[in-house]
Design an enzyme around this catalytic site. Sequence first.
Site, PDB file in Angstrom:
ATOM      1  N   THR A  15       0.840  -1.194   0.000  1.00  0.00           N
ATOM      2  CA  THR A  15       0.000   0.000   0.000  1.00  0.00           C
ATOM      3  C   THR A  15       0.875   1.244   0.000  1.00  0.00           C
ATOM      4  O   THR A  15       2.032   1.207   0.432  1.00  0.00           O
ATOM      5  CB  THR A  15      -0.936   0.028   1.220  1.00  0.00           C
ATOM      6  OG1 THR A  15      -1.844   1.125   1.095  1.00  0.00           O
ATOM      7  CG2 THR A  15      -0.152   0.201   2.512  1.00  0.00           C
ATOM      8  N   ASN A  17      -0.819   3.930   1.314  1.00  0.00           N
ATOM      9  CA  ASN A  17      -1.652   4.648   2.271  1.00  0.00           C
ATOM     10  C   ASN A  17      -0.950   4.671   3.627  1.00  0.00           C
ATOM     11  O   ASN A  17      -0.841   3.646   4.305  1.00  0.00           O
ATOM     12  CB  ASN A  17      -3.019   3.956   2.372  1.00  0.00           C
ATOM     13  CG  ASN A  17      -3.989   4.683   3.267  1.00  0.00           C
ATOM     14  OD1 ASN A  17      -3.655   5.094   4.372  1.00  0.00           O
ATOM     15  ND2 ASN A  17      -5.223   4.819   2.807  1.00  0.00           N
ATOM     16  N   ALA A  18      -0.482   5.844   4.034  1.00  0.00           N
ATOM     17  CA  ALA A  18       0.300   5.963   5.260  1.00  0.00           C
ATOM     18  C   ALA A  18      -0.515   5.579   6.490  1.00  0.00           C
ATOM     19  O   ALA A  18       0.029   5.009   7.445  1.00  0.00           O
ATOM     20  CB  ALA A  18       0.838   7.384   5.405  1.00  0.00           C
ATOM     21  N   ASP A  76      -7.549  -4.759   0.719  1.00  0.00           N
ATOM     22  CA  ASP A  76      -8.499  -3.924   0.014  1.00  0.00           C
ATOM     23  C   ASP A  76      -9.689  -3.792   0.938  1.00  0.00           C
ATOM     24  O   ASP A  76     -10.175  -4.783   1.493  1.00  0.00           O
ATOM     25  CB  ASP A  76      -8.913  -4.505  -1.334  1.00  0.00           C
ATOM     26  CG  ASP A  76      -9.537  -3.425  -2.215  1.00  0.00           C
ATOM     27  OD1 ASP A  76      -8.930  -2.344  -2.357  1.00  0.00           O
ATOM     28  OD2 ASP A  76     -10.629  -3.645  -2.760  1.00  0.00           O
ATOM     29  N   TYR A 164     -12.807   7.200   5.775  1.00  0.00           N
ATOM     30  CA  TYR A 164     -14.197   7.426   6.166  1.00  0.00           C
ATOM     31  C   TYR A 164     -14.421   7.325   7.676  1.00  0.00           C
ATOM     32  O   TYR A 164     -15.574   7.317   8.131  1.00  0.00           O
ATOM     33  CB  TYR A 164     -15.096   6.406   5.463  1.00  0.00           C
ATOM     34  CG  TYR A 164     -15.214   6.570   3.968  1.00  0.00           C
ATOM     35  CD1 TYR A 164     -16.241   7.324   3.399  1.00  0.00           C
ATOM     36  CD2 TYR A 164     -14.302   5.957   3.102  1.00  0.00           C
ATOM     37  CE1 TYR A 164     -16.369   7.458   2.018  1.00  0.00           C
ATOM     38  CE2 TYR A 164     -14.405   6.089   1.723  1.00  0.00           C
ATOM     39  CZ  TYR A 164     -15.441   6.838   1.193  1.00  0.00           C
ATOM     40  OH  TYR A 164     -15.560   6.968  -0.188  1.00  0.00           O
ATOM     41  N   ASP A 165     -13.379   7.266   8.462  1.00  0.00           N
ATOM     42  CA  ASP A 165     -13.527   7.081   9.908  1.00  0.00           C
ATOM     43  C   ASP A 165     -14.460   8.094  10.577  1.00  0.00           C
ATOM     44  O   ASP A 165     -15.209   7.726  11.489  1.00  0.00           O
ATOM     45  CB  ASP A 165     -12.160   7.123  10.597  1.00  0.00           C
ATOM     46  CG  ASP A 165     -11.331   5.869  10.353  1.00  0.00           C
ATOM     47  OD1 ASP A 165     -11.879   4.888   9.802  1.00  0.00           O
ATOM     48  OD2 ASP A 165     -10.144   5.859  10.723  1.00  0.00           O
ATOM     49  N   LYS A 185      -9.311   2.107  18.224  1.00  0.00           N
ATOM     50  CA  LYS A 185      -9.820   1.769  16.899  1.00  0.00           C
ATOM     51  C   LYS A 185      -9.301   0.405  16.448  1.00  0.00           C
ATOM     52  O   LYS A 185     -10.066  -0.428  15.937  1.00  0.00           O
ATOM     53  CB  LYS A 185      -9.419   2.841  15.885  1.00  0.00           C
ATOM     54  CG  LYS A 185      -9.881   2.495  14.472  1.00  0.00           C
ATOM     55  CD  LYS A 185      -9.278   3.394  13.418  1.00  0.00           C
ATOM     56  CE  LYS A 185      -9.536   2.826  12.031  1.00  0.00           C
ATOM     57  NZ  LYS A 185      -8.892   3.605  10.963  1.00  0.00           N
ATOM     58  N   ARG A 191      -9.948  -3.734   9.880  1.00  0.00           N
ATOM     59  CA  ARG A 191      -8.566  -4.094   9.578  1.00  0.00           C
ATOM     60  C   ARG A 191      -7.902  -4.772  10.776  1.00  0.00           C
ATOM     61  O   ARG A 191      -7.111  -5.692  10.618  1.00  0.00           O
ATOM     62  CB  ARG A 191      -7.772  -2.867   9.128  1.00  0.00           C
ATOM     63  CG  ARG A 191      -6.404  -3.219   8.528  1.00  0.00           C
ATOM     64  CD  ARG A 191      -5.797  -2.046   7.762  1.00  0.00           C
ATOM     65  NE  ARG A 191      -6.675  -1.637   6.685  1.00  0.00           N
ATOM     66  CZ  ARG A 191      -7.441  -0.526   6.705  1.00  0.00           C
ATOM     67  NH1 ARG A 191      -7.407   0.292   7.734  1.00  0.00           N
ATOM     68  NH2 ARG A 191      -8.218  -0.249   5.679  1.00  0.00           N
TER      69      ARG A 191
END
Length: 213
Positions: A15, A17-18, A76, A164-165, A185, A191
């Site tokens: 990924t 995404n950081a 994903d 979207y969190d 979380k 995840r």
Amino acid sequence: MTRRLAPGTTLLFATHNAGKVEEVRALLAPHGVHVESAADRRLPEPAETEATFLGNARLKARAAAAATGLPALADDSGLAVDALDGAPGVRSADWAETPAGRDFLLAMTRVHEALRAAGAPEPWTARFVSVLVLAWPDGEEAVFEGVVEGRFVWPPRGALGHGYDPVFLPRGETRTFAEMSAEEKNARSHRGRSIRAFAAACLGGTAGEGDRG
């Protein structure tokens, strides 16, 4: 039987995404696995052309494993809103795309506008889904999934998390994911659940705190 990763193994997390990288590193820290990201390796992002979370996770994991010769884990994930027939779902990131990059406030607004346009009554039930694929360079694969039920809320709440969190309220909770600490979380998230399933199968234990709710 799923092949196991030895302590000290370098795992390529496919990924750029950081936020996802930070979550996975925190969840896997107790296991001594060294996590590198596709961004760390400057790998190109493959086009996510599949129609399912599994399909997209699989193509990202296979591409990363082939490019690096390392075991590669790909996620994903997305938000599926019942009143929108599961949208944005596998296209969750696409709803955030702009010429200047991804804008998730815009994406959240688009979901809200779609719900209003559909005349959908509240509560807007939804779920977050995470599908992980672990791909080895020799072609072996394993699949893990995590789902958390909840609802879409408006307006957005909280400044933590990512994606979207701020608009997702997990079932049984009074705070959105964006109002929770990273540890809180991860203990509840989609995840977190898929990573714990991966850890149990491939690392000999669970990652982070146990599931709640």
